[in-house]
Design a protein around this motif. Structure first.
Motif, PDB file in Angstrom:
ATOM      1  N   ARG A  22       7.187   0.721  -7.471  1.00 18.19           N
ATOM      2  CA  ARG A  22       7.357   0.677  -6.016  1.00 18.19           C
ATOM      3  C   ARG A  22       6.523  -0.446  -5.426  1.00 18.19           C
ATOM      4  NH1 ARG A  22       6.868   5.710  -2.759  1.00 18.19           N
ATOM      5  NH2 ARG A  22       4.683   5.152  -2.850  1.00 18.19           N
ATOM      6  N   VAL A  23       7.044  -1.036  -4.356  1.00 15.25           N
ATOM      7  CA  VAL A  23       6.324  -2.066  -3.612  1.00 15.25           C
ATOM      8  C   VAL A  23       6.139  -1.519  -2.197  1.00 15.25           C
ATOM      9  CG1 VAL A  23       6.343  -4.434  -2.765  1.00 15.25           C
ATOM     10  CG2 VAL A  23       7.336  -3.911  -5.000  1.00 15.25           C
ATOM     11  N   LEU A  24       4.883  -1.541  -1.720  1.00 14.03           N
ATOM     12  CA  LEU A  24       4.553  -0.966  -0.418  1.00 14.03           C
ATOM     13  C   LEU A  24       3.974  -2.009   0.520  1.00 14.03           C
ATOM     14  CD1 LEU A  24       2.696   2.194  -1.787  1.00 14.03           C
ATOM     15  CD2 LEU A  24       5.118   1.990  -1.199  1.00 14.03           C
ATOM     16  N   GLY A  28       2.092   1.528   4.069  1.00 10.85           N
ATOM     17  CA  GLY A  28       2.477   2.453   3.013  1.00 10.85           C
ATOM     18  C   GLY A  28       3.969   2.680   2.907  1.00 10.85           C
ATOM     19  N   ARG A  29       4.755   1.933   3.673  1.00 14.34           N
ATOM     20  CA  ARG A  29       6.210   2.051   3.593  1.00 14.34           C
ATOM     21  C   ARG A  29       6.725   1.295   2.379  1.00 14.34           C
ATOM     22  NH1 ARG A  29       6.459   0.882   9.728  1.00 14.34           N
ATOM     23  NH2 ARG A  29       5.863  -1.110   8.860  1.00 14.34           N
ATOM     24  N   VAL A  88       0.925  -3.737  -1.855  1.00 11.49           N
ATOM     25  CA  VAL A  88       0.623  -3.028  -3.103  1.00 11.49           C
ATOM     26  C   VAL A  88       1.874  -2.918  -3.957  1.00 11.49           C
ATOM     27  CG1 VAL A  88      -0.014  -0.760  -4.047  1.00 11.49           C
ATOM     28  CG2 VAL A  88      -1.211  -1.640  -2.056  1.00 11.49           C
ATOM     29  N   VAL A  89       1.704  -3.057  -5.282  1.00 11.16           N
ATOM     30  CA  VAL A  89       2.742  -2.722  -6.248  1.00 11.16           C
ATOM     31  C   VAL A  89       2.220  -1.517  -7.026  1.00 11.16           C
ATOM     32  CG1 VAL A  89       4.034  -3.476  -8.285  1.00 11.16           C
ATOM     33  CG2 VAL A  89       3.576  -5.102  -6.427  1.00 11.16           C
ATOM     34  N   GLU A  90       3.003  -0.442  -7.070  1.00  7.97           N
ATOM     35  CA  GLU A  90       2.611   0.760  -7.803  1.00  7.97           C
ATOM     36  C   GLU A  90       3.387   0.846  -9.109  1.00  7.97           C
ATOM     37  OE1 GLU A  90       1.305   3.970  -4.416  1.00  7.97           O
ATOM     38  OE2 GLU A  90       3.183   4.274  -5.462  1.00  7.97           O
ATOM     39  N   THR A  97      -3.211  -4.086  -5.935  1.00  7.42           N
ATOM     40  CA  THR A  97      -3.314  -4.675  -4.607  1.00  7.42           C
ATOM     41  C   THR A  97      -3.020  -6.166  -4.686  1.00  7.42           C
ATOM     42  OG1 THR A  97      -4.973  -3.038  -4.000  1.00  7.42           O
ATOM     43  CG2 THR A  97      -4.818  -4.988  -2.613  1.00  7.42           C
ATOM     44  N   LEU A  98      -2.164  -6.634  -3.786  1.00  6.07           N
ATOM     45  CA  LEU A  98      -1.799  -8.048  -3.735  1.00  6.07           C
ATOM     46  C   LEU A  98      -2.726  -8.763  -2.766  1.00  6.07           C
ATOM     47  CD1 LEU A  98       2.041  -7.520  -3.546  1.00  6.07           C
ATOM     48  CD2 LEU A  98       0.678  -8.050  -5.561  1.00  6.07           C
TER      49      LEU A  98
END
Length: 99
Positions: A22-24, A28-29, A88-90, A97-98
């Motif tokens: 996931r990419v946020l 947090g969306r 963020v990439v999860e 964290t980017l």
């Protein structure tokens, strides 16, 4: 796009699905994104977040890199593309964290 290498620091094998990456954004969306366990450019994920006019027929689940098994201490490549301002990439519960 993000290109990186995942390292399994656990004592057990990990099986990961690209569909679960996931990419946020900062709120947090979740952003529109695609991922593959492949090093470098991958046409199945490139520009996926930019609309149906580019690579619309590509489906990560049907392509190489959709899943990966990583033994303890081993590594696997990861490529991710998205549309929007990502924070963020999860991956498998880990938050990258980017900057």
């Amino acid at each position: 796009m993000l290109f990186g290498t995942l390292l399994n620091r656990s004592g057990r094998p990990l099986t990961l699905r690209a569909a679960d990456v996931r990419v946020l954004d900062r709120s947090g969306r979740e952003l529109s994104a695609a991922a593959a366990f492949a090093g470098g450019y991958n046409a199945a994920i490139a520009m996926r977040g930019f609309g149906t006019e580019m690579f619309a027929a590509a489906a990560v689940g049907a392509s190489d890199g959709a899943t990966v098994a990583i033994a303890p201490g081993a590594t696997a490549p990861l490529s991710v593309s998205w549309k929007g301002e990502a924070d963020v990439v999860e991956v498998a519960g880990a938050r990258l964290t980017l900057h």
